[in-house]
Design a protein around this motif. Structure first.
Motif: not given
Length: 268
Positions: A87-95
């Motif tokens: 999960a390091v560096g992971f960015t959740r997608p935004t709307a």
């Protein structure tokens, strides 16, 4: 960081059952870009509402999968250091924002200028729980997105409590509402004191065991003793087996009848 880590667990982790609950708890406590956090077994026991042996097995299974790393074993009063390496560096997608979320065009000769229109790429127009305060109740997002150029939230969003996506007006997530309704209809009327990210373990149990199994266990337990809160069932729910795969044959046990052979009873 917390929501990014939790989004990774929900959408990309291959963990299941109690191991998944342990992963979600670690993700909920992450506060650093390295996705690291110090936690004791007592913390896991309280969060999963399970025995120490169940917690130990869940953490070990998550660690064996490579999705949870024990960076440093606890020593004395110092808890162990856990990490979610994938999960390091992971960015959740935004709307995404675009023509569907606002006017199709903004006149360039308007008093506010082209950059004040709702389609400016430098402004964040994401709506919903991911653009509001974090579920864990840490703090609202700060920085350029919360500056004077971001649109003010509507009064309904300001007054709404922090809830997982799809929460109803009663503060119960839509995915949990069928369980609550089934429990109440079966006569198990209890309090549901969960708030914010505390609903995630309940959602995970619904996906693991299925609502009928959870209701049946609660009904049997409530028949033996008075239950006031749904939290009472969490330990037992955690230890229930996963729901059988579709198409699993049902084996029914037949009572023997005196003088009847196994062939007569249909047992070969």
């Amino acid at each position: 960081m917390t929501l990014d880590a939790m989004h990774w667990v929900w959408k990309h982790s291959q963990s299941r059952g109690n191991a998944r609950l342990a992963m979600l708890f670690v993700a909920d406590q992450v506060r650093t870009p390295a996705c690291e956090v110090r936690l004791s077994y007592a913390d896991f026991v309280e969060a999963l509402n399970a025995s120490r042996s169940v917690v130990k097995a869940a953490v070990q299974k998550a660690a064996e999968s490579g999705e949870l790393e024990i960076v440093e074993q606890g020593k004395g009063t110092r808890p162990s250091l856990y990490k979610l390496p994938k999960a390091v560096g992971f960015t959740r997608p935004t709307a995404s924002s675009g023509p569907e979320s606002g006017p199709l065009d903004t006149p360039r000769d308007s008093p506010s200028g082209p950059e004040s229109g709702p389609l400016s790429p430098n402004r964040d127009h994401a709506s919903g729980p991911e653009s509001g305060p974090e579920w864990a109740g840490i703090r609202p997002s700060s920085g350029p997105e919360s500056g004077p150029h971001s649109p003010s939230p509507s009064p309904s969003k300001q007054e709404a409590p922090e809830q997982p996506a799809g929460s109803s007006d009663w503060g119960i997530p839509d995915e949990v509402r069928p369980l609550v309704d089934s429990m109440t209809a079966s006569g198990v009327i209890v309090r549901w004191p969960f708030k914010g990210d505390q609903w995630f373990p309940v959602i995970a149990l619904i996906r693991k065991c299925g609502i009928p199994a959870l209701v049946a266990y609660a009904r049997r337990t409530a028949d033996r003793t008075h239950i006031d809160s749904a939290r009472y069932f969490m330990r037992g729910w955690t230890e229930l087996p996963p729901a059988p795969a579709a198409g699993t044959p049902v084996v029914r046990h037949l009572r023997p009848v005196a003088g009847q052979s196994p062939e007569d009873r249909g047992i070969f």
